[in-house]
Design a protein around this motif. Sequence first.
Motif, PDB file in Angstrom:
ATOM      1  N   ALA A   1     -10.271   2.698  -5.949  1.00 37.13           N
ATOM      2  CA  ALA A   1     -10.105   3.510  -7.148  1.00 37.13           C
ATOM      3  C   ALA A   1      -8.779   4.264  -7.148  1.00 37.13           C
ATOM      4  O   ALA A   1      -8.175   4.471  -8.206  1.00 37.13           O
ATOM      5  CB  ALA A   1     -11.266   4.498  -7.286  1.00 37.13           C
ATOM      6  N   ASP A   2      -8.308   4.676  -5.958  1.00 34.31           N
ATOM      7  CA  ASP A   2      -7.039   5.399  -5.886  1.00 34.31           C
ATOM      8  C   ASP A   2      -5.868   4.507  -6.297  1.00 34.31           C
ATOM      9  O   ASP A   2      -4.930   4.956  -6.966  1.00 34.31           O
ATOM     10  CB  ASP A   2      -6.818   5.992  -4.494  1.00 34.31           C
ATOM     11  CG  ASP A   2      -6.997   4.975  -3.368  1.00 34.31           C
ATOM     12  OD1 ASP A   2      -7.465   3.841  -3.632  1.00 34.31           O
ATOM     13  OD2 ASP A   2      -6.689   5.319  -2.210  1.00 34.31           O
TER      14      ASP A   2
ATOM     15  N   SER B   1      -5.018   1.515   0.290  1.00 35.78           N
ATOM     16  CA  SER B   1      -6.043   2.309  -0.379  1.00 35.78           C
ATOM     17  C   SER B   1      -6.905   3.044   0.643  1.00 35.78           C
ATOM     18  O   SER B   1      -7.275   2.499   1.686  1.00 35.78           O
ATOM     19  CB  SER B   1      -6.935   1.411  -1.238  1.00 35.78           C
ATOM     20  OG  SER B   1      -8.029   2.140  -1.745  1.00 35.78           O
ATOM     21  N   GLU B   2      -7.230   4.283   0.335  1.00 36.64           N
ATOM     22  CA  GLU B   2      -8.125   5.071   1.175  1.00 36.64           C
ATOM     23  C   GLU B   2      -9.536   5.098   0.606  1.00 36.64           C
ATOM     24  O   GLU B   2     -10.413   5.771   1.140  1.00 36.64           O
ATOM     25  CB  GLU B   2      -7.580   6.488   1.313  1.00 36.64           C
ATOM     26  CG  GLU B   2      -6.213   6.549   2.005  1.00 36.64           C
ATOM     27  CD  GLU B   2      -5.694   7.960   2.144  1.00 36.64           C
ATOM     28  OE1 GLU B   2      -6.398   8.895   1.704  1.00 36.64           O
ATOM     29  OE2 GLU B   2      -4.595   8.135   2.695  1.00 36.64           O
ATOM     30  N   ASP B   3      -9.750   4.366  -0.469  1.00 32.92           N
ATOM     31  CA  ASP B   3     -11.057   4.307  -1.122  1.00 32.92           C
ATOM     32  C   ASP B   3     -11.652   2.920  -0.888  1.00 32.92           C
ATOM     33  O   ASP B   3     -10.956   1.919  -1.042  1.00 32.92           O
ATOM     34  CB  ASP B   3     -10.904   4.560  -2.620  1.00 32.92           C
ATOM     35  CG  ASP B   3     -12.226   4.585  -3.350  1.00 32.92           C
ATOM     36  OD1 ASP B   3     -12.753   3.494  -3.670  1.00 32.92           O
ATOM     37  OD2 ASP B   3     -12.736   5.684  -3.622  1.00 32.92           O
TER      38      ASP B   3
ATOM     39  N   ARG C   1     -10.749   0.610 -13.248  1.00 41.33           N
ATOM     40  CA  ARG C   1     -10.764   0.228 -11.841  1.00 41.33           C
ATOM     41  C   ARG C   1     -11.281  -1.187 -11.653  1.00 41.33           C
ATOM     42  O   ARG C   1     -11.019  -1.840 -10.647  1.00 41.33           O
ATOM     43  CB  ARG C   1     -11.639   1.204 -11.044  1.00 41.33           C
ATOM     44  CG  ARG C   1     -11.561   1.032  -9.542  1.00 41.33           C
ATOM     45  CD  ARG C   1     -12.904   1.259  -8.881  1.00 41.33           C
ATOM     46  NE  ARG C   1     -13.827   0.165  -9.153  1.00 41.33           N
ATOM     47  CZ  ARG C   1     -15.088   0.164  -8.761  1.00 41.33           C
ATOM     48  NH1 ARG C   1     -15.589   1.201  -8.134  1.00 41.33           N
ATOM     49  NH2 ARG C   1     -15.864  -0.867  -9.028  1.00 41.33           N
TER      50      ARG C   1
ATOM     51  N   ARG D   1     -13.388   1.110  -2.654  1.00 44.75           N
ATOM     52  CA  ARG D   1     -13.362   0.279  -3.862  1.00 44.75           C
ATOM     53  C   ARG D   1     -11.989   0.272  -4.539  1.00 44.75           C
ATOM     54  O   ARG D   1     -11.838  -0.272  -5.621  1.00 44.75           O
ATOM     55  CB  ARG D   1     -14.434   0.757  -4.844  1.00 44.75           C
ATOM     56  CG  ARG D   1     -15.846   0.647  -4.284  1.00 44.75           C
ATOM     57  CD  ARG D   1     -16.870   1.248  -5.230  1.00 44.75           C
ATOM     58  NE  ARG D   1     -18.195   1.200  -4.657  1.00 44.75           N
ATOM     59  CZ  ARG D   1     -18.686   2.117  -3.823  1.00 44.75           C
ATOM     60  NH1 ARG D   1     -17.946   3.160  -3.483  1.00 44.75           N
ATOM     61  NH2 ARG D   1     -19.904   2.002  -3.337  1.00 44.75           N
TER      62      ARG D   1
END
Length: 342
Positions: A135-136, A129-131, A111, A133
């Motif tokens: 990560a998804d 992205s729903e994260d 990541r 940071r």
Amino acid sequence: MKRFGTLSFGHYGPLGGGRELTARDSMLQAIDLAQGMDDLGVNGVYFRVHHFARQQSSPMPLLAAIAAKTERIEMGTGVIDMRYENPLYLAEEAASVDLISDGRLALGVSRGSPESVVRGYEAFGYTGSEDPRGADVARDHFSTFLRAIEGEGLAERDAQSPFGGGSGMQRIEPHSPGLRSRVWWGAGNRDSAEWAGRVGVNLMSSTLLTEDRGLPFDVLQAEQIDAFRAAWREARHAGEPRVSVSRSIFPLTTAEDEFYFGGRQDGEGVGYIDGFRSTFGKTYAAAPDVLVEQLKEDAAIAAADTLMLTIPSQLGVEFNLRIAEAFATHVAPALGWESTRA
């Protein structure tokens, strides 16, 4: 520990006193360093990858140049930030370097580490992205990348094409059959290490761990390695995975070494990074015989097969080659090192 190499952060910019290390200097010195270490029998040379920073950001041209000028040494990344990558283009590039080097690529991905900009991967076009940071995004890109290097067909052939046509699904080219076994995941905690074991890729254990349980850094890292290997076995993957750890280690053999690193036995630390309470490893700097005894007590070094020495790349090729040679001559053999020149 059977192998060791160097991990360069690749910083460039002003050095003080009116001197400056340019991006070109940094890359050319990295090539020279790799050639020198190949002559010494050192096993690997690895590079940090950071975007929007004065460090290596597009490592494949550098790795290809190193591959063309060396014979035995492994070259790789620690790590490529998958949030920023087109996974199919990365698969093409990685296969090309792996073929040029005759299978000497060690491609570390993850990541990525904390950034110097806000969600920089969105500037590269990877949004949604729903994260917080990303990560998804990284995991999705990594999944597609693995499918590509495994040779899965990812685009439908055009039966009407004047360039071959046909039916069915077409894989990306070039394809390097052994590349899948040379992919590493950079893990900063136990959960990501276990995930890497389940997926079936090698483990690059980070220079810090995003956890604090009151245990020494090397013990936490050794537990992470054990969890990774257990997950690998449970998933019934074939063969044995590789594991690397990184350390700042400086054999003090000259007055110049003492000047730069004498007294740098920095202890382990605990702090916050990227919103996580984290444990940081210590710096080892001592006479070679003292280092041998200290490193034999490091549980994670004992558990790993590869040790990456973080090096001060701004100090130049000659200085860093001397660090590598001193470690290879006076320390590594006592830890089980196997030279590529043996």
